[in-house]
Design a protein around this motif. Structure first.
Motif, short mmCIF file in Angstrom:
data_model
loop_
_atom_site.label_atom_id
_atom_site.label_comp_id
_atom_site.label_asym_id
_atom_site.label_seq_id
_atom_site.Cartn_x
_atom_site.Cartn_y
_atom_site.Cartn_z
N ARG A 51 42.28 33.99 19.97
CA ARG A 51 42.21 35.19 20.84
C ARG A 51 41.98 34.79 22.29
O ARG A 51 42.59 35.35 23.20
N GLU A 52 41.10 33.83 22.52
CA GLU A 52 40.84 33.38 23.89
C GLU A 52 42.09 32.76 24.52
O GLU A 52 42.39 33.01 25.68
N SER A 53 42.82 31.98 23.74
CA SER A 53 44.06 31.38 24.25
C SER A 53 45.09 32.46 24.54
O SER A 53 45.83 32.37 25.52
N ALA A 85 47.30 27.60 21.30
CA ALA A 85 47.07 28.80 20.48
C ALA A 85 47.73 28.64 19.12
O ALA A 85 47.11 28.95 18.09
N ALA A 86 48.95 28.12 19.11
CA ALA A 86 49.65 27.93 17.83
C ALA A 86 48.95 26.88 16.98
O ALA A 86 48.79 27.06 15.77
N SER A 102 55.32 34.69 19.41
CA SER A 102 55.20 35.31 20.72
C SER A 102 54.35 34.45 21.65
O SER A 102 54.59 34.42 22.84
N ALA A 103 53.38 33.74 21.11
CA ALA A 103 52.54 32.89 21.94
C ALA A 103 53.32 31.69 22.45
O ALA A 103 53.02 31.15 23.49
N GLU A 139 40.83 28.94 33.36
CA GLU A 139 41.02 27.72 32.55
C GLU A 139 39.70 26.95 32.45
O GLU A 139 39.30 26.54 31.36
N ARG A 140 39.04 26.77 33.58
CA ARG A 140 37.79 26.00 33.62
C ARG A 140 36.71 26.68 32.80
O ARG A 140 35.99 26.03 32.03
N SER A 141 36.58 27.98 32.93
CA SER A 141 35.58 28.74 32.20
C SER A 141 35.80 28.64 30.69
O SER A 141 34.85 28.42 29.92
N LEU A 142 37.05 28.78 30.27
CA LEU A 142 37.35 28.68 28.84
C LEU A 142 37.12 27.26 28.34
O LEU A 142 36.58 27.06 27.24
#
Length: 183
Positions: A51-53, A85-86, A102-103, A139-142
Motif C-alpha cells: 500500500r505504501e509503495s 510493489a510487485a 497496474s503498479a 521517498e526518504r520518509s518511506l
C-alpha cells in the motif's frame, strides 16, 4: 528503636510504578487495535508495504502529470518503485494480478496526464524543483519507515525491506541531484 516507615514520596512512587505496570501489562495483551491476530505478521507487513509503495506510485504519477517535462526523468524511478510493489506483493496472498499489473505500468512518456492523485494525497508543488524535492522527501520518509520496521520483520521480508529502503534513499538522492553534474 521505632519502626522505619516509608516516606509519603516512596509510597506514591511505588503506587505509580504498580499502576504503570498494570497499564503496560494490560496493553501488551491486546495488541494493536487494527491488527487481526488471525493474519500472520509477515502478511500484514507485506500488505502495508505494498500500500505504501502504491501511494508512492500515485505521487510519481501526480508529479509527472503536473510537470510533464519531468516524466522522462521520473520514469525509471517510478518503474523501480512499481517493481518493489510487485516484489513485495508476491509473498502476499491478498495481491491480485490486476493490482500488480497496474503498479508495473510505466508513466506515459508523451506527457499524457496520468490518473489524478488519490483523495487526501499531498498536492504537487507548482515549481518543478519543489515537486522533485517533495517527491524526494516522500521517498526518504518511506525509506526511513521501512528501515525502522526491519526490527519486527521476519527474515526474508526484512532483507527485502532493507533493499527497498536503500533504493528509496538512492531515489531521494537522484531526485535532488542535478542531472549530468559531476561530483
Amino acid at each position: 528503636m521505632p519502626p522505619i516507615l516509608p516516606s509519603r514520596r516512596g509510597l506514591l512512587a511505588g503506587a505509580a510504578g504498580i499502576a504503570g505496570a498494570a497499564l503496560l501489562s494490560g496493553c501488551s495483551d491486546d495488541g494493536p487495535p487494527a491488527a487481526d491476530p488471525e493474519v500472520p505478521l509477515e502478511r500484514r507487513m507485506r500488505e502495508t508495504a505494498v500500500r505504501e509503495s502504491e501511494r508512492l506510485l500515485e505521487r510519481y504519477d501526480a508529479t509527472s502529470a503536473a510537470h510533464p517535462a519531468l516524466a522522462q526523468r521520473l520514469a525509471p524511478l517510478r518503474a523501480s518503485v512499481a517493481a518493489h510493489a510487485a516484489g513485495l506483493a508476491e509473498g502476499s496472498p491478498a495481491s491480485s494480478p490486476s493490482r500488480s499489473a497496474s503498479a508495473a505500468s510505466p508513466v506515459p512518456s508523451g506527457g499524457a496526464a496520468a490518473a489524478p492523485p488519490a483523495p487526501g494525497a499531498a498536492p504537487v508543488p507548482a515549481a518543478p524543483a519543489d515537486a522533485l524535492t517533495a517527491l524526494a522527501d516522500a521517498e526518504r520518509s518511506l525509506a526511513e519507515a521501512r528501515t525502522i520496521s526491519l526490527a519486527e520483520a521476519p527474515g526474508e521480508l526484512a532483507r527485502m525491506l532493507a533493499s527497498v529502503a536503500a533504493c528509496g534513499h538512492v531515489h531521494a538522492y537522484l531526485l535532488t541531484s542535478t542531472p549530468g553534474a559531476s561530483s
